[in-house]
Scaffold this active site. Structure first.
Site, PDB file in Angstrom:
ATOM      1  N   THR A 123      22.587  55.675 -38.681  1.00 33.03           N
ATOM      2  CA  THR A 123      21.953  54.388 -38.391  1.00 33.03           C
ATOM      3  C   THR A 123      22.905  53.210 -38.626  1.00 33.03           C
ATOM      4  O   THR A 123      23.820  53.298 -39.455  1.00 33.03           O
ATOM      5  CB  THR A 123      20.721  54.215 -39.308  1.00 33.03           C
ATOM      6  OG1 THR A 123      20.223  52.893 -39.197  1.00 33.03           O
ATOM      7  CG2 THR A 123      21.061  54.468 -40.773  1.00 33.03           C
ATOM      8  N   ASP A 124      22.628  52.099 -37.938  1.00 32.11           N
ATOM      9  CA  ASP A 124      23.411  50.876 -38.184  1.00 32.11           C
ATOM     10  C   ASP A 124      23.103  50.267 -39.541  1.00 32.11           C
ATOM     11  O   ASP A 124      23.836  49.408 -40.024  1.00 32.11           O
ATOM     12  CB  ASP A 124      23.175  49.842 -37.068  1.00 32.11           C
ATOM     13  CG  ASP A 124      21.727  49.388 -36.930  1.00 32.11           C
ATOM     14  OD1 ASP A 124      20.856  49.896 -37.662  1.00 32.11           O
ATOM     15  OD2 ASP A 124      21.460  48.510 -36.080  1.00 32.11           O
ATOM     16  N   GLU A 125      21.998  50.715 -40.193  1.00 26.83           N
ATOM     17  CA  GLU A 125      21.604  50.097 -41.473  1.00 26.83           C
ATOM     18  C   GLU A 125      22.615  50.376 -42.582  1.00 26.83           C
ATOM     19  O   GLU A 125      22.594  49.702 -43.608  1.00 26.83           O
ATOM     20  CB  GLU A 125      20.210  50.571 -41.880  1.00 26.83           C
ATOM     21  CG  GLU A 125      19.156  50.147 -40.891  1.00 26.83           C
ATOM     22  CD  GLU A 125      17.734  50.249 -41.411  1.00 26.83           C
ATOM     23  OE1 GLU A 125      17.548  50.418 -42.621  1.00 26.83           O
ATOM     24  OE2 GLU A 125      16.818  50.164 -40.586  1.00 26.83           O
ATOM     25  N   TYR A 174      16.519  53.944 -48.091  1.00 31.11           N
ATOM     26  CA  TYR A 174      16.755  54.680 -46.841  1.00 31.11           C
ATOM     27  C   TYR A 174      18.215  54.558 -46.404  1.00 31.11           C
ATOM     28  O   TYR A 174      18.903  55.562 -46.169  1.00 31.11           O
ATOM     29  CB  TYR A 174      15.823  54.172 -45.726  1.00 31.11           C
ATOM     30  CG  TYR A 174      16.270  54.592 -44.335  1.00 31.11           C
ATOM     31  CD1 TYR A 174      16.184  55.915 -43.933  1.00 31.11           C
ATOM     32  CD2 TYR A 174      16.805  53.663 -43.435  1.00 31.11           C
ATOM     33  CE1 TYR A 174      16.619  56.319 -42.666  1.00 31.11           C
ATOM     34  CE2 TYR A 174      17.235  54.045 -42.173  1.00 31.11           C
ATOM     35  CZ  TYR A 174      17.147  55.373 -41.793  1.00 31.11           C
ATOM     36  OH  TYR A 174      17.577  55.757 -40.545  1.00 31.11           O
ATOM     37  N   LYS A 207      21.222  57.367 -46.081  1.00 35.62           N
ATOM     38  CA  LYS A 207      21.940  57.675 -44.828  1.00 35.62           C
ATOM     39  C   LYS A 207      23.441  57.425 -45.000  1.00 35.62           C
ATOM     40  O   LYS A 207      24.267  58.204 -44.508  1.00 35.62           O
ATOM     41  CB  LYS A 207      21.396  56.825 -43.663  1.00 35.62           C
ATOM     42  CG  LYS A 207      19.993  57.165 -43.203  1.00 35.62           C
ATOM     43  CD  LYS A 207      19.843  58.573 -42.642  1.00 35.62           C
ATOM     44  CE  LYS A 207      20.543  58.771 -41.307  1.00 35.62           C
ATOM     45  NZ  LYS A 207      20.224  60.120 -40.735  1.00 35.62           N
TER      46      LYS A 207
HETATM   47  P1  NAD Z   1      11.403  60.732 -37.353  1.00 36.15           P
HETATM   48  O1  NAD Z   1      10.928  60.370 -38.727  1.00 36.15           O
HETATM   49  O2  NAD Z   1      10.570  60.411 -36.180  1.00 36.15           O
HETATM   50  O3  NAD Z   1      11.709  62.304 -37.297  1.00 36.15           O
HETATM   51  C1  NAD Z   1      12.350  62.984 -38.322  1.00 36.15           C
HETATM   52  C2  NAD Z   1      12.121  64.476 -38.111  1.00 36.15           C
HETATM   53  O4  NAD Z   1      12.811  65.184 -39.162  1.00 36.15           O
HETATM   54  C3  NAD Z   1      10.644  64.894 -38.189  1.00 36.15           C
HETATM   55  O5  NAD Z   1      10.318  65.730 -37.119  1.00 36.15           O
HETATM   56  C4  NAD Z   1      10.549  65.616 -39.513  1.00 36.15           C
HETATM   57  O6  NAD Z   1       9.550  66.633 -39.533  1.00 36.15           O
HETATM   58  C5  NAD Z   1      11.953  66.204 -39.650  1.00 36.15           C
HETATM   59  N1  NAD Z   1      12.298  66.489 -41.042  1.00 36.15           N
HETATM   60  C6  NAD Z   1      12.150  65.651 -42.108  1.00 36.15           C
HETATM   61  N2  NAD Z   1      12.529  66.278 -43.244  1.00 36.15           N
HETATM   62  C7  NAD Z   1      12.954  67.527 -42.878  1.00 36.15           C
HETATM   63  C8  NAD Z   1      13.459  68.636 -43.598  1.00 36.15           C
HETATM   64  N3  NAD Z   1      13.605  68.588 -44.927  1.00 36.15           N
HETATM   65  N4  NAD Z   1      13.804  69.745 -42.920  1.00 36.15           N
HETATM   66  C9  NAD Z   1      13.644  69.813 -41.560  1.00 36.15           C
HETATM   67  N5  NAD Z   1      13.133  68.789 -40.836  1.00 36.15           N
HETATM   68  C10 NAD Z   1      12.804  67.661 -41.481  1.00 36.15           C
HETATM   69  O7  NAD Z   1      12.850  60.082 -37.248  1.00 36.15           O
HETATM   70  P2  NAD Z   1      13.578  59.426 -35.990  1.00 36.15           P
HETATM   71  O8  NAD Z   1      13.216  58.001 -35.901  1.00 36.15           O
HETATM   72  O9  NAD Z   1      13.412  60.312 -34.813  1.00 36.15           O
HETATM   73  O10 NAD Z   1      15.104  59.498 -36.500  1.00 36.15           O
HETATM   74  C11 NAD Z   1      15.887  60.667 -36.282  1.00 36.15           C
HETATM   75  C12 NAD Z   1      17.274  60.420 -36.864  1.00 36.15           C
HETATM   76  O11 NAD Z   1      17.885  59.302 -36.246  1.00 36.15           O
HETATM   77  C13 NAD Z   1      17.271  60.124 -38.372  1.00 36.15           C
HETATM   78  O12 NAD Z   1      18.375  60.750 -38.944  1.00 36.15           O
HETATM   79  C14 NAD Z   1      17.410  58.612 -38.440  1.00 36.15           C
HETATM   80  O13 NAD Z   1      18.043  58.218 -39.629  1.00 36.15           O
HETATM   81  C15 NAD Z   1      18.268  58.338 -37.222  1.00 36.15           C
HETATM   82  N6  NAD Z   1      18.095  57.012 -36.605  1.00 36.15           N
HETATM   83  C16 NAD Z   1      16.853  56.551 -36.275  1.00 36.15           C
HETATM   84  C17 NAD Z   1      16.730  55.323 -35.625  1.00 36.15           C
HETATM   85  C18 NAD Z   1      15.387  54.774 -35.194  1.00 36.15           C
HETATM   86  O14 NAD Z   1      15.322  53.642 -34.703  1.00 36.15           O
HETATM   87  N7  NAD Z   1      14.286  55.511 -35.318  1.00 36.15           N
HETATM   88  C19 NAD Z   1      17.882  54.573 -35.338  1.00 36.15           C
HETATM   89  C20 NAD Z   1      19.132  55.066 -35.725  1.00 36.15           C
HETATM   90  C21 NAD Z   1      19.228  56.301 -36.335  1.00 36.15           C
HETATM   91  O1  DAU Z   2      18.318  50.012 -37.314  1.00 38.78           O
HETATM   92  C1  DAU Z   2      18.013  51.371 -37.197  1.00 38.78           C
HETATM   93  C2  DAU Z   2      16.806  51.689 -38.046  1.00 38.78           C
HETATM   94  O2  DAU Z   2      15.687  51.098 -37.397  1.00 38.78           O
HETATM   95  C3  DAU Z   2      16.595  53.184 -38.238  1.00 38.78           C
HETATM   96  O3  DAU Z   2      17.667  53.726 -38.948  1.00 38.78           O
HETATM   97  C4  DAU Z   2      15.291  53.446 -38.991  1.00 38.78           C
HETATM   98  O4  DAU Z   2      15.055  54.856 -39.064  1.00 38.78           O
HETATM   99  C5  DAU Z   2      14.160  52.788 -38.224  1.00 38.78           C
HETATM  100  O5  DAU Z   2      12.948  52.951 -38.947  1.00 38.78           O
HETATM  101  C6  DAU Z   2      14.437  51.307 -38.007  1.00 38.78           C
HETATM  102  O6  DAU Z   2      14.368  50.578 -39.263  1.00 38.78           O
HETATM  103  P1  DAU Z   2      13.665  49.137 -39.361  1.00 38.78           P
HETATM  104  O7  DAU Z   2      13.271  48.901 -40.753  1.00 38.78           O
HETATM  105  O8  DAU Z   2      14.489  48.104 -38.679  1.00 38.78           O
HETATM  106  O9  DAU Z   2      12.384  49.422 -38.401  1.00 38.78           O
HETATM  107  P2  DAU Z   2      10.838  49.048 -38.557  1.00 38.78           P
HETATM  108  O10 DAU Z   2      10.184  49.415 -37.263  1.00 38.78           O
HETATM  109  O11 DAU Z   2      10.249  49.589 -39.812  1.00 38.78           O
HETATM  110  O12 DAU Z   2      10.861  47.461 -38.686  1.00 38.78           O
HETATM  111  C7  DAU Z   2      11.473  46.654 -37.688  1.00 38.78           C
HETATM  112  C8  DAU Z   2      11.378  45.212 -38.167  1.00 38.78           C
HETATM  113  O13 DAU Z   2      10.000  44.800 -38.142  1.00 38.78           O
HETATM  114  C9  DAU Z   2      11.844  45.003 -39.593  1.00 38.78           C
HETATM  115  O14 DAU Z   2      12.489  43.736 -39.687  1.00 38.78           O
HETATM  116  C10 DAU Z   2      10.557  44.973 -40.416  1.00 38.78           C
HETATM  117  C11 DAU Z   2       9.549  44.382 -39.449  1.00 38.78           C
HETATM  118  N1  DAU Z   2       8.153  44.863 -39.586  1.00 38.78           N
HETATM  119  C12 DAU Z   2       7.953  46.203 -39.612  1.00 38.78           C
HETATM  120  C13 DAU Z   2       6.680  46.719 -39.716  1.00 38.78           C
HETATM  121  C14 DAU Z   2       6.432  48.208 -39.766  1.00 38.78           C
HETATM  122  C15 DAU Z   2       7.108  43.972 -39.633  1.00 38.78           C
HETATM  123  O15 DAU Z   2       7.302  42.747 -39.595  1.00 38.78           O
HETATM  124  N2  DAU Z   2       5.840  44.471 -39.743  1.00 38.78           N
HETATM  125  C16 DAU Z   2       5.578  45.814 -39.795  1.00 38.78           C
HETATM  126  O16 DAU Z   2       4.385  46.199 -39.912  1.00 38.78           O
END
Ligand code: NAD
Ligand code: DAU
Length: 349
Positions: free
Chosen positions: A130-132, A155, A159
């Site tokens: 992630t970019d975080e 988180y 990561k």
């Molecule tokens: P998600 O939470 O939707 O899915 C995560 C999956 O991992 C789930 O299916 C869960 O069952 C599985 N999992 C969790 N713990 C596990 C374990 N111990 N063993 C096996 N499986 C397990 O997450 P996502 O949003 O699809 O993110 C996927 C990946 O991409 C993560 O590594 C996250 O850090 C990264 N990522 C997410 C975002 C985003 O915007 N969602 C952005 C950048 C990077």
């Molecule tokens: O940047 C990549 C990341 O983006 C991933 O690595 C994470 O897995 C993914 O969850 C996401 O993280 P964020 O914290 O940015 O996403 P989230 O959807 O939780 O929140 C987006 C923005 O919106 C953040 O500034 C918090 C705000 N927010 C979020 C929720 C859930 C609100 O204002 N209200 C809300 O109810």
């Protein structure tokens, strides 16, 4: 036949990645390993069950004996590692589960790869991150691949730790790796605790729209299928040991994106203009809330030729339509333990 282990393929991004790989590469065999936490859902991938080059395995990446046995028996050529705890707010409530899954789980996979991959040159461990990990930006500037790590939530710290472990296994043991660090994804099958599906669902059901703080935090949004395409490109043409940033060149303040959703959904739901926006409720800010993320993804474009395919408005339109058509999917996955989490998150704010 190339044998690929994808972890977390029942989750949001993972389901799009296994779909792309299983459909586009019939000569690859995809093993989708997922423990099915609250975020993992087999309904996300029912369309893949009948494919001859695909299997689902339920299991935990932190279970060393199980992972060792899996590597020993399956003889994988590559790993695409997405399994993780992924939601920042949950990491604030329960940091240790993030340390366990994201740090220990990644370590267990790396160790198995090191142990069972004899001819390492032909193998690849692809770590999806992630970019975080780069921390938080002020009003200007972008994260590049050279930006020093500065994670600030449990988180992002977990990561960042996992990224460091992956790099350490490359430098110390010569494990072939690539890492990508991506911005916020949006699209179908995202668990409705994340901003966009949460807001879409709440607008649809006329529930309050909880905006943290002043709503001025900025995120860079990328359509999930473009992220899956980036993973495909990096998997096939990325350079061993390199990191690639993936982003949408698409920054939005949270409050602006919520207003945009409200306007689009007023039209789709035949509501009077402003009806959905009246649901906006400012709530207590997230602890340690990062102000701004913005990815510079030019390395990926320049070196590997990837760029986002979809304009945000078009992606958002598709995404809203998917959630409107799949309201029962949301009802099913948000019943049970999610309801407790949601109430805990929002009723006290
Ligand atoms: P998600 O939470 O939707 O899915 C995560 C999956 O991992 C789930 O299916 C869960 O069952 C599985 N999992 C969790 N713990 C596990 C374990 N111990 N063993 C096996 N499986 C397990 O997450 P996502 O949003 O699809 O993110 C996927 C990946 O991409 C993560 O590594 C996250 O850090 C990264 N990522 C997410 C975002 C985003 O915007 N969602 C952005 C950048 C990077
Ligand atoms: O940047 C990549 C990341 O983006 C991933 O690595 C994470 O897995 C993914 O969850 C996401 O993280 P964020 O914290 O940015 O996403 P989230 O959807 O939780 O929140 C987006 C923005 O919106 C953040 O500034 C918090 C705000 N927010 C979020 C929720 C859930 C609100 O204002 N209200 C809300 O109810």
């Amino acid at each position: 036949m190339k044998k690929i282990l994808v972890t977390g393929g029942a989750g949001f991004i993972g389901s799009h990645v296994v779909r792309l790989f299983a459909n586009n590469y019939p000569d690859y065999f995809i093993t989708n390993l997922d423990v099915l936490t609250y975020a993992g859902n087999l309904e996300n991938i029912t369309d893949l069950e009948a494919l001859p080059n695909y299997e689902f395995v339920k299991g935990d990446i932190t279970d060393e004996a199980f992972i060792d046995e899996l590597f020993n028996s399956k003889n994988f050529d590559a790993v695409i590692h997405l399994a993780a705890e992924s939601h920042v707010d949950r990491s604030i409530l329960d940091p240790m589960s993030f340390v366990k899954t994201n740090v220990l789980g990644t370590g267990v996979l790396l160790n198995a790869a090191k142990k069972y991959w004899k001819n390492k040159e032909d193998k690849l461990f692809y770590h999806v991150s992630t970019d975080e990990v780069y921390g938080s930006l002020g009003e200007t500037g972008f994260f590049t691949e050279e930006t020093p790590y500065d994670p600030r939530s449990p988180y992002s710290a977990s990561k960042a730790s996992s990224d460091h472990l992956v790099k350490a296994y490359h430098h110390t043991y010569g494990l072939p790796i690539v890492i990508s660090n991506c911005s916020n994804n949006y699209g179908s099958h995202q668990f409705p605790e994340k901003l966009l599906p949460l807001m879409i669902n709440n607008i649809l059901h006329s529930k309050p729209l909880p905006v943290y703080g002043k709503g001025e935090n900025v995120r860079d949004w990328l359509w999930v299928e473009d992220h899956a395409r980036a993973i495909d490109v990096i998997f096939h043409t990325g350079i061993n040991g390199e990191t690639y940033n993936v982003g949408g060149f698409n920054e939005w303040k949270n409050i602006d994106i919520v207003h945009l959703l409200c306007n689009i959904m007023d039209k789709k739901l035949n509501r009077v203009e402003g009806e959905s926006a009246a649901l906006i409720t400012y709530v207590k800010d997230r602890a340690g809330h990062d102000m701004r993320y913005a990815i510079d993804a030019t390395k990926l474009e320049r070196e590997l030729g990837w760029k986002p395919s979809l304009q945000f408005e078009e992606g958002l339109d598709k995404t809203i339509d998917w959630y409107l058509a799949n309201d029962e999917w949301i009802s099913r996955i948000t019943s049970g333990s999610y309801k407790q989490y949601y109430d805990q998150q929002y009723t006290k704010r």
